[in-house]
Design a protein around this motif. Structure first.
Motif, PDB file in Angstrom:
ATOM      1  N   ILE A 107       0.516  -1.700 -10.960  1.00 55.94           N
ATOM      2  CA  ILE A 107      -0.741  -2.037 -11.622  1.00 55.94           C
ATOM      3  C   ILE A 107      -0.924  -3.547 -11.529  1.00 55.94           C
ATOM      4  O   ILE A 107      -0.099  -4.316 -12.032  1.00 55.94           O
ATOM      5  N   SER A 108      -1.986  -3.967 -10.882  1.00 53.75           N
ATOM      6  CA  SER A 108      -2.227  -5.397 -10.656  1.00 53.75           C
ATOM      7  C   SER A 108      -3.138  -5.971 -11.722  1.00 53.75           C
ATOM      8  O   SER A 108      -3.838  -5.218 -12.429  1.00 53.75           O
ATOM      9  N   PRO A 109      -3.179  -7.289 -11.868  1.00 51.43           N
ATOM     10  CA  PRO A 109      -4.079  -7.915 -12.857  1.00 51.43           C
ATOM     11  C   PRO A 109      -5.548  -7.573 -12.631  1.00 51.43           C
ATOM     12  O   PRO A 109      -6.347  -7.593 -13.571  1.00 51.43           O
ATOM     13  N   SER A 110      -5.921  -7.277 -11.418  1.00 54.22           N
ATOM     14  CA  SER A 110      -7.321  -6.927 -11.128  1.00 54.22           C
ATOM     15  C   SER A 110      -7.672  -5.515 -11.592  1.00 54.22           C
ATOM     16  O   SER A 110      -8.838  -5.135 -11.599  1.00 54.22           O
ATOM     17  N   GLY A 111      -6.642  -4.719 -11.939  1.00 52.36           N
ATOM     18  CA  GLY A 111      -6.882  -3.355 -12.396  1.00 52.36           C
ATOM     19  C   GLY A 111      -6.597  -2.291 -11.360  1.00 52.36           C
ATOM     20  O   GLY A 111      -6.654  -1.088 -11.665  1.00 52.36           O
ATOM     21  N   SER A 112      -6.306  -2.671 -10.122  1.00 48.24           N
ATOM     22  CA  SER A 112      -5.999  -1.675  -9.090  1.00 48.24           C
ATOM     23  C   SER A 112      -4.659  -1.009  -9.389  1.00 48.24           C
ATOM     24  O   SER A 112      -3.755  -1.625  -9.973  1.00 48.24           O
ATOM     25  N   ARG A 113      -4.535   0.252  -8.995  1.00 45.40           N
ATOM     26  CA  ARG A 113      -3.323   1.026  -9.209  1.00 45.40           C
ATOM     27  C   ARG A 113      -2.892   1.608  -7.865  1.00 45.40           C
ATOM     28  O   ARG A 113      -3.566   2.492  -7.341  1.00 45.40           O
ATOM     29  N   LEU A 114      -1.805   1.108  -7.338  1.00 47.94           N
ATOM     30  CA  LEU A 114      -1.377   1.454  -5.974  1.00 47.94           C
ATOM     31  C   LEU A 114      -0.050   2.187  -5.999  1.00 47.94           C
ATOM     32  O   LEU A 114       0.915   1.721  -6.641  1.00 47.94           O
ATOM     33  N   TRP A 115      -0.001   3.306  -5.277  1.00 45.71           N
ATOM     34  CA  TRP A 115       1.219   4.102  -5.188  1.00 45.71           C
ATOM     35  C   TRP A 115       2.184   3.491  -4.173  1.00 45.71           C
ATOM     36  O   TRP A 115       1.788   3.095  -3.086  1.00 45.71           O
ATOM     37  N   ARG A 116       3.450   3.445  -4.568  1.00 44.56           N
ATOM     38  CA  ARG A 116       4.511   2.985  -3.691  1.00 44.56           C
ATOM     39  C   ARG A 116       5.705   3.925  -3.835  1.00 44.56           C
ATOM     40  O   ARG A 116       5.872   4.603  -4.853  1.00 44.56           O
ATOM     41  N   MET A 117       6.535   3.929  -2.779  1.00 49.41           N
ATOM     42  CA  MET A 117       7.794   4.678  -2.833  1.00 49.41           C
ATOM     43  C   MET A 117       8.898   3.802  -2.282  1.00 49.41           C
ATOM     44  O   MET A 117       8.757   3.205  -1.215  1.00 49.41           O
ATOM     45  N   LYS A 118       9.999   3.761  -3.002  1.00 46.76           N
ATOM     46  CA  LYS A 118      11.159   2.992  -2.554  1.00 46.76           C
ATOM     47  C   LYS A 118      12.209   3.962  -2.017  1.00 46.76           C
ATOM     48  O   LYS A 118      12.467   5.009  -2.624  1.00 46.76           O
ATOM     49  N   PHE A 119      12.774   3.640  -0.845  1.00 47.84           N
ATOM     50  CA  PHE A 119      13.803   4.513  -0.262  1.00 47.84           C
ATOM     51  C   PHE A 119      14.766   3.652   0.550  1.00 47.84           C
ATOM     52  O   PHE A 119      14.520   2.474   0.826  1.00 47.84           O
ATOM     53  N   ARG A 120      15.861   4.253   0.930  1.00 48.92           N
ATOM     54  CA  ARG A 120      16.852   3.571   1.751  1.00 48.92           C
ATOM     55  C   ARG A 120      17.018   4.337   3.058  1.00 48.92           C
ATOM     56  O   ARG A 120      17.054   5.570   3.076  1.00 48.92           O
ATOM     57  N   HIS A 121      17.090   3.582   4.166  1.00 44.71           N
ATOM     58  CA  HIS A 121      17.312   4.186   5.480  1.00 44.71           C
ATOM     59  C   HIS A 121      18.081   3.183   6.332  1.00 44.71           C
ATOM     60  O   HIS A 121      17.695   2.015   6.422  1.00 44.71           O
ATOM     61  N   GLY A 122      19.159   3.669   6.945  1.00 44.00           N
ATOM     62  CA  GLY A 122      19.962   2.793   7.786  1.00 44.00           C
ATOM     63  C   GLY A 122      20.592   1.646   7.024  1.00 44.00           C
ATOM     64  O   GLY A 122      20.801   0.565   7.580  1.00 44.00           O
ATOM     65  N   GLY A 123      20.868   1.868   5.745  1.00 42.56           N
ATOM     66  CA  GLY A 123      21.500   0.832   4.939  1.00 42.56           C
ATOM     67  C   GLY A 123      20.546  -0.201   4.381  1.00 42.56           C
ATOM     68  O   GLY A 123      20.977  -1.131   3.688  1.00 42.56           O
ATOM     69  N   SER A 124      19.254  -0.073   4.634  1.00 41.64           N
ATOM     70  CA  SER A 124      18.278  -1.055   4.153  1.00 41.64           C
ATOM     71  C   SER A 124      17.304  -0.405   3.177  1.00 41.64           C
ATOM     72  O   SER A 124      16.973   0.786   3.308  1.00 41.64           O
ATOM     73  N   GLU A 125      16.858  -1.183   2.220  1.00 41.66           N
ATOM     74  CA  GLU A 125      15.836  -0.701   1.297  1.00 41.66           C
ATOM     75  C   GLU A 125      14.453  -0.943   1.884  1.00 41.66           C
ATOM     76  O   GLU A 125      14.159  -2.032   2.372  1.00 41.66           O
ATOM     77  N   LYS A 126      13.601   0.093   1.832  1.00 44.12           N
ATOM     78  CA  LYS A 126      12.262  -0.012   2.395  1.00 44.12           C
ATOM     79  C   LYS A 126      11.262   0.568   1.418  1.00 44.12           C
ATOM     80  O   LYS A 126      11.628   1.232   0.444  1.00 44.12           O
ATOM     81  N   LYS A 127       9.971   0.324   1.690  1.00 44.74           N
ATOM     82  CA  LYS A 127       8.911   0.840   0.821  1.00 44.74           C
ATOM     83  C   LYS A 127       7.816   1.493   1.657  1.00 44.74           C
ATOM     84  O   LYS A 127       7.547   1.092   2.785  1.00 44.74           O
ATOM     85  N   LEU A 128       7.173   2.479   1.058  1.00 47.39           N
ATOM     86  CA  LEU A 128       6.019   3.150   1.648  1.00 47.39           C
ATOM     87  C   LEU A 128       4.832   2.995   0.712  1.00 47.39           C
ATOM     88  O   LEU A 128       4.993   2.959  -0.508  1.00 47.39           O
ATOM     89  N   SER A 129       3.625   2.927   1.261  1.00 46.79           N
ATOM     90  CA  SER A 129       2.396   2.896   0.485  1.00 46.79           C
ATOM     91  C   SER A 129       1.678   4.226   0.632  1.00 46.79           C
ATOM     92  O   SER A 129       1.565   4.766   1.744  1.00 46.79           O
ATOM     93  N   PHE A 130       1.183   4.754  -0.493  1.00 42.02           N
ATOM     94  CA  PHE A 130       0.509   6.052  -0.468  1.00 42.02           C
ATOM     95  C   PHE A 130      -0.965   5.971  -0.839  1.00 42.02           C
ATOM     96  O   PHE A 130      -1.630   6.991  -0.934  1.00 42.02           O
ATOM     97  N   GLY A 131      -1.495   4.784  -1.055  1.00 36.60           N
ATOM     98  CA  GLY A 131      -2.903   4.660  -1.411  1.00 36.60           C
ATOM     99  C   GLY A 131      -3.101   4.331  -2.877  1.00 36.60           C
ATOM    100  O   GLY A 131      -2.149   4.077  -3.620  1.00 36.60           O
ATOM    101  N   ALA A 132      -4.355   4.326  -3.304  1.00 40.94           N
ATOM    102  CA  ALA A 132      -4.722   3.888  -4.651  1.00 40.94           C
ATOM    103  C   ALA A 132      -5.045   5.069  -5.555  1.00 40.94           C
ATOM    104  O   ALA A 132      -5.659   6.048  -5.122  1.00 40.94           O
ATOM    105  N   TYR A 133      -4.653   4.956  -6.794  1.00 43.24           N
ATOM    106  CA  TYR A 133      -5.027   5.920  -7.824  1.00 43.24           C
ATOM    107  C   TYR A 133      -6.419   5.505  -8.353  1.00 43.24           C
ATOM    108  O   TYR A 133      -6.688   4.326  -8.504  1.00 43.24           O
ATOM    109  N   PRO A 134      -7.352   6.416  -8.615  1.00 40.44           N
ATOM    110  CA  PRO A 134      -7.229   7.880  -8.630  1.00 40.44           C
ATOM    111  C   PRO A 134      -7.604   8.561  -7.310  1.00 40.44           C
ATOM    112  O   PRO A 134      -7.626   9.779  -7.237  1.00 40.44           O
TER     113      PRO A 134
END
Length: 270
Positions: free
Chosen positions: A30-57
């Motif tokens: 949740i950003s100061p502007s009010g946007s709500r963005l989906w993220r996912m944190k995962f690990r692959h190959g020993g590194s931490e990575k993130k995925l974006s899934f778009g904005a709520y709603p």
């Protein structure tokens, strides 16, 4: 604790971005502007990575969880979901560029320089014109999205104008373009392969011809007695000896003893 839609809607903005966590790596920023963005944190190959899934709603909590589960399935198969998404975008972009018109133009360029099978200039111009009749119907569609009904509707627009032979020939050319796309791994099958019986059959009008051997002598004498232009008479006298189309005869040129068909123009030298 899992997120709920009520908790997301009630979340207030703050001076800095903050996160609301769901389960299995999924969270909402949740950003100061009010946007709500989906993220996912995962690990692959020993590194931490993130995925974006778009904005709520626009992307609901349910949809975000479905995307998370799909990504976890890829991870379970040893794949990097971020890399797979990038590849999918590249594939989608390539497929979007492969419109019918672009592949038809590519096919025509190939046929113009196709060795001994190359189209003559007049043939190429005619074929390119007929294929251009499809530009406003299926021309801008990605070729893998064209269904038989799309192709049939496009061809029938030509047929409805009373151009039955042009419609038949355009269908043949469209089929050739689709088969070329199959051969170049951009299409699985030709959507027009079962449409050949769908068009009206044009009435064939045959030109007058001498079919009785006993009348050939009369024809030869009539040619010899022709009193029109000299060039026309020479062409008439030559025609029974070479049996070529009138256009080929008109464009024929002397090439000496080793006469043969020009592979580009299709003209036979005499």
């Amino acid at each position: 604790m899992s997120l709920t839609d009520i908790a997301i809607r009630r979340a207030k903005t703050r001076d800095k971005p903050y996160k609301l966590y769901d389960e299995l790596g999924l969270f909402l920023v949740i950003s100061p502007s009010g946007s709500r963005l989906w993220r996912m944190k995962f690990r692959h190959g020993g590194s931490e990575k993130k995925l974006s899934f778009g904005a709520y709603p626009h992307v609901s909590l349910r949809d975000a969880r479905k995307m998370r589960d799909d990504a976890r399935d890829l991870i379970a198969d040893g794949k990097d979901p971020a890399l797979e998404r990038q590849r999918e975008k590249l594939r989608a972009g390539a497929l979007a560029e492969n419109t019918f018109t672009s592949i038809a133009n590519e096919y025509c360029r190939k046929r113009r320089r196709d060795g001994d099978r190359a189209w003559a200039p007049a043939t190429a111009a005619r074929c390119e014109y007929l294929l251009s009749l499809l530009d406003n119907s299926i021309g801008k569609m990605p070729i893998h999205e064209i269904e038989p009904i799309d192709a049939l509707a496009a061809i029938r627009k030509i047929e409805k104008r009373g151009k039955l032979e042009s419609a038949r020939r355009t269908l043949q050319l469209a089929s050739a373009v689709f088969r070329y796309a199959v051969a170049t791994a951009r299409l699985r099958s030709d959507p027009t392969r079962d449409l050949r019986g769908a068009l009206m059959t044009p009435t064939v009008t045959h030109y007058g011809a001498v079919t009785d051997a006993s009348e050939v002598g009369d024809l030869r004498r009539a040619i010899d007695g022709y009193e029109g232009q000299g060039m026309t008479k020479w062409a008439l006298q030559l025609a029974p000896h070479v049996f070529v189309r009138p256009g080929e005869l008109r464009h024929a040129r002397w090439c000496g003893p080793a006469c043969k068909r020009d592979p580009v123009s299709g003209v036979i030298g005499v």
